[in-house]
Design an enzyme around this catalytic site. Sequence first.
Site, PDB file in Angstrom:
ATOM      1  N   ASP A  47       0.818  -1.217   0.000  1.00  0.00           N
ATOM      2  CA  ASP A  47       0.000   0.000   0.000  1.00  0.00           C
ATOM      3  C   ASP A  47       0.850   1.264   0.000  1.00  0.00           C
ATOM      4  OD1 ASP A  47      -2.829   0.572  -0.205  1.00  0.00           O
ATOM      5  OD2 ASP A  47      -2.589   1.717   1.639  1.00  0.00           O
ATOM      6  N   GLU A  87       0.436  11.118   5.333  1.00  0.00           N
ATOM      7  CA  GLU A  87       0.238   9.666   5.254  1.00  0.00           C
ATOM      8  C   GLU A  87       1.550   8.962   4.907  1.00  0.00           C
ATOM      9  OE1 GLU A  87      -3.584   8.592   3.723  1.00  0.00           O
ATOM     10  OE2 GLU A  87      -2.693   7.005   2.517  1.00  0.00           O
ATOM     11  N   GLU A 139     -11.047   6.468  -2.020  1.00  0.00           N
ATOM     12  CA  GLU A 139     -11.020   6.779  -0.589  1.00  0.00           C
ATOM     13  C   GLU A 139     -12.195   6.130   0.144  1.00  0.00           C
ATOM     14  OE1 GLU A 139      -8.286   7.537   0.045  1.00  0.00           O
ATOM     15  OE2 GLU A 139      -7.628   9.579  -0.335  1.00  0.00           O
ATOM     16  N   GLU A 209      -9.777  -2.684  -6.292  1.00  0.00           N
ATOM     17  CA  GLU A 209      -9.720  -2.658  -4.821  1.00  0.00           C
ATOM     18  C   GLU A 209      -9.888  -4.068  -4.261  1.00  0.00           C
ATOM     19  OE1 GLU A 209      -9.087  -0.386  -2.502  1.00  0.00           O
ATOM     20  OE2 GLU A 209      -8.819   1.307  -3.863  1.00  0.00           O
TER      21      GLU A 209
END
Length: 220
Positions: A47, A87, A139, A209
């Site tokens: 990720d 992040e 998101e 995803e």
Amino acid sequence: LENRTLTAEWLRQNHELYTAATNHSFIKSIRDGTIDVNNFKHWMEQDYHFVRELVRFVASVLQKVPRNAPEHDLDVILGGLTALESEITWFRKEANFWQIFLERVTLLQPNKDYCEFLKELEREDTPYAAAVTAFWLIELVYCASFMSCLEEDAKTPYELVSTVKRWGSPEFHQYTLSLKKLADKALENASDAEQKQAQKIFVRILELELKFWDMAGFVL
Ligand code: HMH
């Protein structure tokens, strides 16, 4: 009126795929505390590299915000971009804690495919409406997934709480709602062809995803 927007309609049309992408066994294993730490580390490695491509994609969305849009619209995307900076800092700190060497990670095929797709979305021929819809959905999948790990009966391990809160917090949920508003407004002003393009992208993101979670939950 809320559920007559295109985004709501597409969520309904793709309910099964959306549910599969937001209730994955990887997330369930965090929620019930049974997760194998190697699976978690594996997801984090992949990720981090995905998020680095996401930064470029969000920068491309920022560039596409129409100049005649309210000032607030640009601010929303800019906020997303600055959040990604913190992040990335957070990923490096977490990687240190988990003893992950981020620069040594081999990207796996589902991650490569997703990053390639982001590159397509970064191009000039992806209209703003499709791009901002994509950003919202990317998101949203993380928000909806990780929110479940913060419910009262969740048994999320203590070490994973900071991860889960990053995407599952009420603040992040609010952020996804701001993006949804931008997406709906852009889609309303888009041509039929642009709406169709955005709809195809919508489905593709849910598929990517889902494959990303499948990859994360599988340790070599
Ligand atoms: C694969 N999708 C993936 N990674 C993320 N970090 C997000 C969505 C949300 O930012």
